[in-house]
Design an enzyme around this catalytic site. Structure first.
Site, mmCIF file in Angstrom:
data_model
loop_
_atom_site.group_PDB
_atom_site.id
_atom_site.type_symbol
_atom_site.label_atom_id
_atom_site.label_comp_id
_atom_site.label_asym_id
_atom_site.label_seq_id
_atom_site.Cartn_x
_atom_site.Cartn_y
_atom_site.Cartn_z
ATOM 1 C CD GLN A 1 61.046 47.032 38.367
ATOM 2 O OE1 GLN A 1 60.335 48.017 38.224
ATOM 3 N NE2 GLN A 1 60.832 45.917 37.684
ATOM 4 C CG HIS B 1 45.704 40.607 36.819
ATOM 5 N ND1 HIS B 1 46.088 40.364 38.111
ATOM 6 C CD2 HIS B 1 46.767 41.238 36.238
ATOM 7 C CE1 HIS B 1 47.323 40.803 38.303
ATOM 8 N NE2 HIS B 1 47.749 41.337 37.192
ATOM 9 C CG ASP C 1 51.636 40.386 37.884
ATOM 10 O OD1 ASP C 1 50.630 39.822 37.442
ATOM 11 O OD2 ASP C 1 51.846 41.601 37.730
ATOM 12 C CD GLU D 1 58.297 42.306 33.551
ATOM 13 O OE1 GLU D 1 57.079 42.425 33.728
ATOM 14 O OE2 GLU D 1 59.120 43.215 33.799
ATOM 15 C CG ASP E 1 49.766 43.866 33.309
ATOM 16 O OD1 ASP E 1 49.594 44.827 34.083
ATOM 17 O OD2 ASP E 1 49.702 42.684 33.673
ATOM 18 C CB SER E 2 52.972 49.482 31.462
ATOM 19 O OG SER E 2 51.833 50.297 31.483
HETATM 20 N N1 SPD Z 1 49.735 52.109 40.219
HETATM 21 C C1 SPD Z 1 49.641 50.767 39.821
HETATM 22 C C2 SPD Z 1 49.666 50.543 38.362
HETATM 23 C C3 SPD Z 1 50.029 49.144 38.109
HETATM 24 C C4 SPD Z 1 49.715 48.640 36.794
HETATM 25 N N2 SPD Z 1 50.315 47.375 36.488
HETATM 26 C C5 SPD Z 1 50.182 46.368 37.424
HETATM 27 C C6 SPD Z 1 50.739 45.069 36.963
HETATM 28 C C7 SPD Z 1 49.952 43.928 37.498
HETATM 29 N N3 SPD Z 1 49.944 42.837 36.626
#
Ligand code: SPD
Length: 277
Positions: A29, A60, A84, A104, A153-154
């Site tokens: 990406q 978070h 992150d 990840e 945490d996608s």
């Molecule tokens: N549209 C934003 C959705 C983001 C979800 N994941 C964020 C990752 C942060 N740790």
């Protein structure tokens, strides 16, 4: 200075004035780091805001703590996505945690976060944390009956993340959970991404016995109203009177006992979407 817009729909977007700090094309990406006056640094993947220094704590904390508090003794945690490091930082606030696995797919996200977002990524080098640079969908197949909590945490359900919103994936998640295991997933905006939200909920409900939805208000995510779906076969997730002493010990800025007590209070229109899903 540039103006950056995340297109939330064909006709709505979030526009911020920013200076560009870094632009990287990874294997998966385009990663962009912007510096903005109101939100501090922002991490953007393929044009979609993932996190900002100013409001990251809301997402978070709300992704990590409800499930951590509901579980009787969360020791082994898996986070899928979340390169992150913000969710890692939050789960490590719980004393019961022995091991955190972070899976990840894109190592560049971790490297960028370590360089530009030190307050978010600060716990990635903690000795309890093991990082796997792998596709979460395949990674999870090898771990049976292993985790107490699995957190998705996608990023949004486009590209490589699409598979993480499907029933087949939730089946694998369930097989990787120990008894009393809990799964929690970010499930998009019930206003601007109603279809994704409702589909994710119905897919999760086909797999788990107990399923609940809760919300948080995140200014830089589409519509600001964000959903999380939590599920378990053995834990009665709707009973938020349990383990509240552990909650009081947590150092948080958003999640608190009164939010936990009414975690599943939902506006009527969302109750309706869920009923029809
Ligand atoms: N549209 C934003 C959705 C983001 C979800 N994941 C964020 C990752 C942060 N740790």
């Amino acid at each position: 200075m540039i103006w950056f817009t995340e297109h939330w729909t064909e006709g709505v977007g979030l526009t911020v004035k920013a200076s560009e700090v870094k632009r990287i094309k990874s294997k998966y990406q385009e990663i962009l780091v912007l510096d903005t006056p109101e939100f501090g640094k922002m991490l953007i993947l393929d044009g979609l805001v993932q996190t900002t220094e100013r409001d990251e704590f809301i997402y978070h904390e709300m992704l990590a703590h409800p499930g951590m508090v509901m579980h009787p003794n969360p020791e082994r945690i898996l986070i899928i996505g979340g390169g992150d490091g913000g969710t890692v930082r939050e789960v490590l606030k719980h004393r019961s945690v022995k091991e955190v696995h972070l899976c990840e797919i894109d190592e560049e996200v971790i490297l960028v976060s370590e360089k530009y977002f030190p307050t978010i990524s600060e716990k990635l080098k903690d000795p309890k944390v093991k990082i796997f640079i792998e596709d979460g969908n395949s990674f999870i197949e090898e771990k049976k009956d292993f985790y107490d909590l699995i957190i998705m945490d996608s990023s949004d359900p486009v590209g490589t993340s699409q598979v993480l919103f499907k029933r087949e994936f939730y089946e694998k998640v369930k097989n990787s959970l120990r008894k009393n295991g809990i799964m929690v997933a970010q499930t998009e905006s019930p206003i601007l991404q109603e279809e994704y939200f409702s589909k994710a909920f119905s897919e999760i409900r086909k797999v788990f016995r107990n399923v609940g939805v809760y919300l948080a208000y995140i200014p830089t995510y589409p519509s600001g109203m964000w959903s999380f779906t939590i599920a378990s076969d053995f834990v009665d997730i709707k009973d938020t009177s349990q383990n509240t002493a552990r909650l009081k010990e947590l150092k948080t800025k958003y999640f608190c006992d009164s939010i936990y007590a009414c975690l599943f209070s939902l506006p009527k229109f969302i109750q309706e979407i869920i009923r029809k899903s």
